[in-house]
Design an enzyme around this catalytic site. Structure first.
Site, PDB file in Angstrom:
ATOM      1  N   ARG A  21       3.044  -8.149  13.986  1.00 24.69           N
ATOM      2  CA  ARG A  21       2.320  -7.086  13.273  1.00 24.69           C
ATOM      3  C   ARG A  21       1.140  -7.668  12.502  1.00 24.69           C
ATOM      4  O   ARG A  21       0.073  -7.048  12.426  1.00 24.69           O
ATOM      5  CB  ARG A  21       3.275  -6.349  12.320  1.00 24.69           C
ATOM      6  CG  ARG A  21       4.275  -5.495  13.077  1.00 24.69           C
ATOM      7  CD  ARG A  21       5.405  -5.014  12.183  1.00 24.69           C
ATOM      8  NE  ARG A  21       4.964  -4.103  11.154  1.00 24.69           N
ATOM      9  CZ  ARG A  21       5.613  -3.906  10.000  1.00 24.69           C
ATOM     10  NH1 ARG A  21       6.716  -4.586   9.739  1.00 24.69           N
ATOM     11  NH2 ARG A  21       5.167  -3.048   9.127  1.00 24.69           N
TER      12      ARG A  21
ATOM     13  N   ARG B 140      -6.270   2.536  11.997  1.00 23.72           N
ATOM     14  CA  ARG B 140      -5.995   1.119  12.180  1.00 23.72           C
ATOM     15  C   ARG B 140      -6.859   0.510  13.270  1.00 23.72           C
ATOM     16  O   ARG B 140      -6.755  -0.688  13.515  1.00 23.72           O
ATOM     17  CB  ARG B 140      -4.544   0.936  12.561  1.00 23.72           C
ATOM     18  CG  ARG B 140      -3.619   0.591  11.360  1.00 23.72           C
ATOM     19  CD  ARG B 140      -2.304   0.379  11.930  1.00 23.72           C
ATOM     20  NE  ARG B 140      -1.236  -0.292  11.397  1.00 23.72           N
ATOM     21  CZ  ARG B 140      -0.257   0.191  10.646  1.00 23.72           C
ATOM     22  NH1 ARG B 140      -0.340   1.374  10.119  1.00 23.72           N
ATOM     23  NH2 ARG B 140       0.791  -0.519  10.377  1.00 23.72           N
TER      24      ARG B 140
ATOM     25  N   ARG C 206      11.967  -6.678   1.958  1.00 25.89           N
ATOM     26  CA  ARG C 206      11.706  -5.233   1.937  1.00 25.89           C
ATOM     27  C   ARG C 206      12.871  -4.444   2.538  1.00 25.89           C
ATOM     28  O   ARG C 206      13.431  -4.812   3.545  1.00 25.89           O
ATOM     29  CB  ARG C 206      10.437  -4.928   2.735  1.00 25.89           C
ATOM     30  CG  ARG C 206      10.214  -3.406   2.853  1.00 25.89           C
ATOM     31  CD  ARG C 206       8.803  -3.048   3.033  1.00 25.89           C
ATOM     32  NE  ARG C 206       8.331  -3.272   4.395  1.00 25.89           N
ATOM     33  CZ  ARG C 206       7.105  -2.964   4.774  1.00 25.89           C
ATOM     34  NH1 ARG C 206       6.249  -2.441   3.921  1.00 25.89           N
ATOM     35  NH2 ARG C 206       6.721  -3.188   6.012  1.00 25.89           N
TER      36      ARG C 206
ATOM     37  N   ARG D 201      14.149  -2.442   7.980  1.00 25.64           N
ATOM     38  CA  ARG D 201      13.535  -1.960   9.221  1.00 25.64           C
ATOM     39  C   ARG D 201      13.621  -3.039  10.290  1.00 25.64           C
ATOM     40  O   ARG D 201      13.416  -4.209   9.995  1.00 25.64           O
ATOM     41  CB  ARG D 201      12.057  -1.639   8.967  1.00 25.64           C
ATOM     42  CG  ARG D 201      11.831  -0.271   8.403  1.00 25.64           C
ATOM     43  CD  ARG D 201      10.444  -0.094   7.859  1.00 25.64           C
ATOM     44  NE  ARG D 201       9.371  -0.511   8.759  1.00 25.64           N
ATOM     45  CZ  ARG D 201       8.075  -0.394   8.476  1.00 25.64           C
ATOM     46  NH1 ARG D 201       7.704   0.144   7.332  1.00 25.64           N
ATOM     47  NH2 ARG D 201       7.158  -0.792   9.314  1.00 25.64           N
TER      48      ARG D 201
ATOM     49  N   LYS E 103       0.821  -1.218   0.000  1.00 26.35           N
ATOM     50  CA  LYS E 103       0.000   0.000   0.000  1.00 26.35           C
ATOM     51  C   LYS E 103       0.855   1.268   0.000  1.00 26.35           C
ATOM     52  O   LYS E 103       0.501   2.253  -0.630  1.00 26.35           O
ATOM     53  CB  LYS E 103      -1.017   0.000   1.138  1.00 26.35           C
ATOM     54  CG  LYS E 103      -0.448  -0.078   2.529  1.00 26.35           C
ATOM     55  CD  LYS E 103      -1.590  -0.242   3.530  1.00 26.35           C
ATOM     56  CE  LYS E 103      -1.140  -0.114   4.975  1.00 26.35           C
ATOM     57  NZ  LYS E 103       0.107  -0.782   5.340  1.00 26.35           N
TER      58      LYS E 103
HETATM   59  P1  AMP Z   1       3.685   0.851   9.123  1.00 26.63           P
HETATM   60  O1  AMP Z   1       4.878   1.493   8.497  1.00 26.63           O
HETATM   61  O2  AMP Z   1       2.395   1.393   8.595  1.00 26.63           O
HETATM   62  O3  AMP Z   1       3.727  -0.649   9.083  1.00 26.63           O
HETATM   63  O4  AMP Z   1       3.715   1.271  10.675  1.00 26.63           O
HETATM   64  C1  AMP Z   1       4.823   0.939  11.487  1.00 26.63           C
HETATM   65  C2  AMP Z   1       4.408   0.956  12.953  1.00 26.63           C
HETATM   66  O5  AMP Z   1       3.944   2.263  13.327  1.00 26.63           O
HETATM   67  C3  AMP Z   1       3.256   0.017  13.288  1.00 26.63           C
HETATM   68  O6  AMP Z   1       3.687  -1.328  13.504  1.00 26.63           O
HETATM   69  C4  AMP Z   1       2.732   0.672  14.572  1.00 26.63           C
HETATM   70  O7  AMP Z   1       3.576   0.397  15.677  1.00 26.63           O
HETATM   71  C5  AMP Z   1       2.867   2.168  14.257  1.00 26.63           C
HETATM   72  N1  AMP Z   1       1.635   2.694  13.598  1.00 26.63           N
HETATM   73  C6  AMP Z   1       1.508   3.168  12.331  1.00 26.63           C
HETATM   74  N2  AMP Z   1       0.253   3.553  12.074  1.00 26.63           N
HETATM   75  C7  AMP Z   1      -0.446   3.311  13.208  1.00 26.63           C
HETATM   76  C8  AMP Z   1      -1.811   3.487  13.581  1.00 26.63           C
HETATM   77  N3  AMP Z   1      -2.705   4.005  12.723  1.00 26.63           N
HETATM   78  N4  AMP Z   1      -2.173   3.129  14.844  1.00 26.63           N
HETATM   79  C9  AMP Z   1      -1.286   2.627  15.734  1.00 26.63           C
HETATM   80  N5  AMP Z   1       0.008   2.412  15.441  1.00 26.63           N
HETATM   81  C10 AMP Z   1       0.445   2.763  14.194  1.00 26.63           C
END
Ligand code: AMP
Length: 219
Positions: free
Chosen positions: A172, A89, A128, A161, A15
């Site tokens: 996750r 989320r 990734r 990461r 995404k």
């Molecule tokens: P992502 O890059 O979208 O996978 O986000 C990385 C991390 O950021 C996630 O595993 C969460 O710890 C935190 N995070 C990102 N977006 C949210 C959200 N909308 N609500 C809560 N935690 C978030």
């Protein structure tokens, strides 16, 4: 009226890549909540210090910590078009977003749900890589940077990461299935949901995304 979209989907479903492509081609602003969190952590800000433990373990940052930061960022984007990548989320985040939108006379035009089976996610996430400076994403197999370890976009260092390591990814994914997947119903009931088979090649997914967005009269 500017177009405002939500991109939903499990980690590693592409995404973020699709949001970046659409941003370039349709002139929308990509707002990645994960990137906002990583930037805060990197900057060592007060909020960054509070959220680091959640991000690093692959759990969700509590709603009360993240919602205000993201809504302020949405506000800043103002009247340009917006792609929300990774937010909301949870159900309370979706409610807060809806309230924030209504208060400004704005609305979400569509929610794109990037669907991908767990086996494919685990395989893809293993490859990734991200730029530690600008956040651009790469994949060692499908989308490597032109020069290994160097970001095509900004010349920054391309790294893996910490939360893309296998144990954290599993956490996750569990979090996603338990807390975020139910939002699909929330947006479906509001007539906003578009399902996307994200396991296809990124170029094919891009065509589908573009068709949906053009159908909204966005570009
Ligand atoms: P992502 O890059 O979208 O996978 O986000 C990385 C991390 O950021 C996630 O595993 C969460 O710890 C935190 N995070 C990102 N977006 C949210 C959200 N909308 N609500 C809560 N935690 C978030």
């Amino acid at each position: 009226m500017p177009t405002r979209l939500i991109f939903m989907g499990p980690p590693g479903s592409g995404k973020g890549t699709q949001a970046a492509r659409l941003m370039d081609s349709a002139g929308l602003v990509q707002l990645s909540s994960g990137q906002v969190m990583r930037d805060e952590i990197k900057a060592g800000s007060a909020i960054g210090k509070k959220v680091a433990q959640y991000v690093e373990s692959g759990g969700l940052v509590p709603d009360e910590l993240i919602t205000g930061v993201i809504l302020a960022a949405v506000e800043k984007v103002g009247d340009r078009g917006l792609i929300l990548d990774g937010f909301p989320r949870t159900a309370p985040q979706a409610e807060s977003l809806a309230a924030g939108m209504t208060a400004r006379g704005w609305k979400i035009d569509a929610v794109l749900d990037f669907q991908m089976p767990d086996e494919v996610i685990i395989e893809r996430i293993g490859g990734r890589r991200v730029c530690s400076d600008c956040g651009a994403t790469y994949n060692t197999e499908f989308l490597p940077p032109k020069v290994e370890g160097v970001c095509d976009a900004c010349g920054g260092k391309v790294i893996q990461r910490k939360d893309d390591l296998p144990d954290v990814v599993r956490n996750r994914l569990e979090t996603y299935r338990a807390q975020t997947a139910p939002l699909v119903q929330y947006y479906s009931e509001r007539g906003l949901l578009h399902n996307i088979d994200a396991s296809r090649h990124a170029d094919e997914v891009q065509v589908t995304v573009r068709r949906i967005v053009d159908g909204l009269g966005a570009a």
